[in-house]
Structure formats: structure tokens, C-alpha cells
Design an enzyme around this catalytic site. Structure first.
Site, short mmCIF file in Angstrom:
data_model
loop_
_atom_site.label_atom_id
_atom_site.label_comp_id
_atom_site.label_asym_id
_atom_site.label_seq_id
_atom_site.Cartn_x
_atom_site.Cartn_y
_atom_site.Cartn_z
N HIS A 14 -14.97 26.06 19.68
CA HIS A 14 -15.42 26.11 20.66
C HIS A 14 -16.18 27.68 20.43
O HIS A 14 -15.55 28.47 19.69
CB HIS A 14 -14.99 26.09 22.01
CG HIS A 14 -14.24 27.01 22.46
ND1 HIS A 14 -13.95 27.08 23.84
CD2 HIS A 14 -13.32 27.72 21.93
CE1 HIS A 14 -12.87 27.98 23.85
NE2 HIS A 14 -12.61 28.58 22.84
N CYS A 33 -12.17 34.33 22.10
CA CYS A 33 -13.07 33.03 22.45
C CYS A 33 -14.56 33.20 22.09
O CYS A 33 -15.52 32.32 22.30
CB CYS A 33 -12.68 32.38 23.61
SG CYS A 33 -11.02 31.46 23.47
N HIS A 39 -14.26 29.26 16.61
CA HIS A 39 -12.85 29.29 16.21
C HIS A 39 -12.26 27.96 17.01
O HIS A 39 -12.93 27.43 17.80
CB HIS A 39 -12.21 30.47 16.76
CG HIS A 39 -12.24 30.42 18.35
ND1 HIS A 39 -13.32 30.95 18.85
CD2 HIS A 39 -11.19 30.04 19.30
CE1 HIS A 39 -12.94 30.81 20.27
NE2 HIS A 39 -11.88 30.26 20.46
N HIS A 41 -8.77 25.62 18.52
CA HIS A 41 -7.65 25.50 19.36
C HIS A 41 -6.88 24.14 19.04
O HIS A 41 -7.69 23.18 18.68
CB HIS A 41 -7.82 25.82 20.69
CG HIS A 41 -8.28 27.03 21.16
ND1 HIS A 41 -7.26 28.04 21.25
CD2 HIS A 41 -9.40 27.27 21.47
CE1 HIS A 41 -8.16 29.16 21.73
NE2 HIS A 41 -9.36 28.74 21.79
N ASP A 79 -12.05 15.42 19.09
CA ASP A 79 -11.11 15.60 17.91
C ASP A 79 -11.92 16.15 16.54
O ASP A 79 -12.93 15.22 16.00
CB ASP A 79 -10.22 14.75 17.59
CG ASP A 79 -8.95 15.18 16.67
OD1 ASP A 79 -8.83 16.38 16.84
OD2 ASP A 79 -8.60 14.22 15.77
N HIS A 80 -11.47 17.17 16.22
CA HIS A 80 -12.45 17.95 15.06
C HIS A 80 -13.86 18.13 15.35
O HIS A 80 -14.46 17.96 14.57
CB HIS A 80 -11.92 17.04 13.71
CG HIS A 80 -10.59 17.61 13.18
ND1 HIS A 80 -9.48 16.96 14.00
CD2 HIS A 80 -10.04 18.08 12.52
CE1 HIS A 80 -8.31 17.39 13.37
NE2 HIS A 80 -8.83 18.23 12.33
N GLU A 124 -4.32 25.11 26.37
CA GLU A 124 -5.33 25.45 25.28
C GLU A 124 -4.13 26.37 24.43
O GLU A 124 -4.61 26.26 22.84
CB GLU A 124 -6.34 26.50 25.86
CG GLU A 124 -7.30 27.01 24.84
CD GLU A 124 -8.18 27.95 25.33
OE1 GLU A 124 -9.46 27.69 25.17
OE2 GLU A 124 -7.79 29.07 25.73
NI NI Z 1 -11.00 29.92 22.37
#
Ligand code: NI
Length: 142
Positions: A14, A33, A39, A41, A79-80, A124
Site C-alpha cells: 500500500h 507508509c 511498500h 506489510h 494476498d500479494h 500491521e
Molecule cells: Ni505501510
């Protein structure tokens, strides 16, 4: 009432930023972020449902069935993936942990019939997590 919990994991990307803000202000507000080139998580998704154990099976709900619902309705979609670009139920919503948690709660509750959705907790990082109990209805999260 008995509460049962299932944990699942997913990885997703995100970026948190507000277009009309300067890079400096985005960086100051959203920190890492706000990274321009995204990037990721490694999220933990912790779902709790509640109900009365069935007289015959002793289950509030079969946890493998809960897992299948979470997998099919949430994990498969996130996911991914990139929360800003790829995830239908996050379209137009800033993908903070708060907003993702509320959106996942609102998605999941549509698919639970026998047991009632109690809470969704999204971890997170090792230090940050968000939990939502459905107290408020969000028609549109920004
Ligand atoms: Ni982030």
C-alpha cells in the site's frame, strides 16, 4: 455466548498519501507508509465470531469453515495485492490499517450466517494493530 477466533495471514502493498499535499507533508504525516513506490506489510488477520455452541457438535461454528470464508472472501482478494490499486472493496478508500480493518469487517459479516461476527483485528507490524467491533456504520470511509 461463546467467542471463537481464527487467525490468517496475508502480504499486501500500500501507500498512504494525499494527492493535494506536498511530499514533505505526506512524509511527515504517514512516515514510511508514504513511500512513493509502495511498500508491503505481512499482515495478521484475526477474526472472532460469537454464538451458542451447537447441542450436537459442540461448535459455535466449524473453524475450518470460518477459515474457508476468510480465505475466499478476503485473503484471495488481498494476498500479494496492492490495496490502493487491486482490491475492489478498498476502491477509493485510504488503505490505513483502520480503514482496511473496517472494510474487512463489513465484507465478512455478509458471509456469516450461523455465528455472528464479533470483531476483526488486523496486525500491521509487531507493534501496531487495529481492532473493530462494528459499532459504527461507515457508508464511505476516506
Ligand atoms: Ni505501510
Amino acid at each position: 455466548m461463546v467467542y471463537i477466533t481464527r487467525k490468517e495471514n496475508f502480504c499486501a502493498a500500500h501507500k498512504l498519501s494525499i494527492d493535494k499535499w506536498t511530499d514533505a507533508k505526506n512524509q511527515q504525516t504517514f512516515g514510511k507508509c508514504a513511500n512513493k513506490n509502495w511498500h508491503g506489510h505481512n499482515y495478521e488477520l484475526i477474526v472472532t465470531v460469537k454464538g451458542i455452541p451447537d447441542k450436537e457438535t459442540g461448535f459455535v461454528m466449524d473453524l475450518s469453515q470460518l477459515s474457508r470464508i476468510i480465505q475466499r472472501q478476503i485473503i484471495r482478494k488481498v494476498d500479494h495485492k496492492n490495496f490502493n490499486l487491486d482490491v475492489g472493496f478498498m476502491k477509493g478508500i485510504m488503505p490505513t490499517t483502520e480503514n482496511i480493518t473496517v472494510s474487512i469487517f463489513n465484507e465478512l459479516k455478509k458471509y456469516l450466517k450461523k455465528a455472528k461476527l464479533h470483531s476483526v483485528r488486523l496486525v500491521e507490524t509487531g507493534k501496531n494493530s487495529v481492532e473493530y467491533f462494528g459499532e459504527q456504520k461507515f457508508s464511505k470511509i476516506q
